[in-house]
Design an enzyme around this catalytic site. Structure first.
Site, short mmCIF file in Angstrom:
data_model
loop_
_atom_site.label_atom_id
_atom_site.label_comp_id
_atom_site.label_asym_id
_atom_site.label_seq_id
_atom_site.Cartn_x
_atom_site.Cartn_y
_atom_site.Cartn_z
N GLU A 89 0.80 -1.22 0.00
CA GLU A 89 0.00 0.00 0.00
C GLU A 89 0.84 1.28 0.00
OE1 GLU A 89 -2.56 -0.56 3.37
OE2 GLU A 89 -4.13 -1.50 2.13
N GLU A 120 6.59 -21.92 8.30
CA GLU A 120 7.04 -21.03 9.36
C GLU A 120 8.09 -21.68 10.26
OE1 GLU A 120 4.34 -21.18 13.26
OE2 GLU A 120 3.32 -20.26 11.57
#
Length: 308
Positions: A89, A120
């Site tokens: 963004e 992960e």
């Protein structure tokens, strides 16, 4: 059914049962929402408590960008998705180079849409990802709700060895600062409404911290004037209308004057703004902005001194 090779007990408040929601499955729909909302309202105060540490991370990021470096986000699961969103963004919001903020997500692009098994837990993959991407002088910010995600810690270790400053955002106040991490931001969001569901309060805290972190960094980098987004460029009709409104807000001038100034500045909102506020021509306005590193107020001050 595949049985995991190992199980790890995570000692974090986010994994504990919340005494306030033990009967949540017996509640009405509105009561469920009320219970979740009551927990969510605890997050802003938890974030406020870590602002001094967050300020240090912002200063590290600003130092990196001013020195020609970059900011890296590293995360897995919800943490990685939120980091990827924040980085994406910034380009349209502040007209920054696409490599100023880089997100590294455990499991890659596929893991943004669906879980990738054991991604992960792969510390070596985290190390490899950052070893290939980080440079001395960069700032690397890891996100791990538990404070122990191997992919993230591996990445931070590699970044530190490469000469980058590092930070870690966690929702576990029991997290010990890992070796090589310069700033630890441990937010006490407490037990989740649904035990272990760190996309809830922990995720909300991460979103708040990331938004504040990147926005403060952009402000310090001169990407705003007052509270206006003056670094955006008018690349279509909608954005041109928005930039004209921003110029009107900042200068108090008419729509026609602001539109003409924007055209004269080649669509560069900052140049048009400095031109209108200083009375200098667009060439001098552009030169002053370049000399000031893009800071509108510094550019205006230099033009004022030149005129004096």
């Amino acid at each position: 059914m595949t049985v995991p090779c190992q199980a790890v007990h995570v000692d974090s408040p986010t994994e504990q049962r919340n005494p306030r929601t033990v009967d949540i499955d017996l509640m009405s729909t509105q009561a469920i929402l009320g219970a979740i909302n009551a927990e969510d309202r605890k997050v802003p105060d938890a974030v406020a408590a870590v602002l001094p540490r967050l300020a240090l991370a912002v200063d590290y990021a600003v130092d990196a960008l001013r020195g020609g470096g970059r900011v890296h986000y590293v995360g897995a699961g919800t943490s990685g998705r939120l980091a990827t969103l924040d980085a994406a963004e910034l380009v349209p919001t502040f007209n920054v180079p696409s490599d100023w903020f880089i997100a590294h997500h455990a499991g890659g692009a596929q893991a943004l849409r669906e879980a990738v098994e054991n991604a992960e837990d792969d510390a070596e993959a985290g190390e490899a990802a950052l070893a290939a991407a980080v440079r001395p002088g960069d700032f690397v910010l890891g996100l791990a709700a538990s404070g122990r995600t191997p992919f993230v810690l591996g990445a931070l270790a590699a970044a530190s060895r490469a000469g980058a400053r590092t930070g870690l955002i966690s929702a576990n106040p029991r997290t010990a600062k890992p070796m090589g991490v310069d700033v630890l931001i441990a937010v006490a969001t407490g037990p989740e409404a649904i035990a272990g569901s760190t996309r809830m309060k922990a995720g909300t805290a991460q979103k708040m911290i990331l938004t504040a972190f990147s926005t403060a960094t952009m402000i310090k980098m001169g990407k705003t004037y007052s509270n206006l987004m003056v670094s955006m460029r008018a690349t279509n009709a909608k954005l041109r209308g928005r930039t004209v409104r921003i110029l009107q807000e900042a200068t108090g001038m008419t729509m026609a004057d602001c539109s003409d100034a924007l055209t004269e500045a080649g669509g560069d909102l900052k140049v048009a703004l400095v031109h209108l506020l200083s009375g200098s021509n667009v060439t001098h306005a552009a030169e002053a902005l370049k000399a000031s590193g893009g800071h509108v107020r510094k550019a205006l001050a230099s033009l004022h001194l030149r005129a004096g």
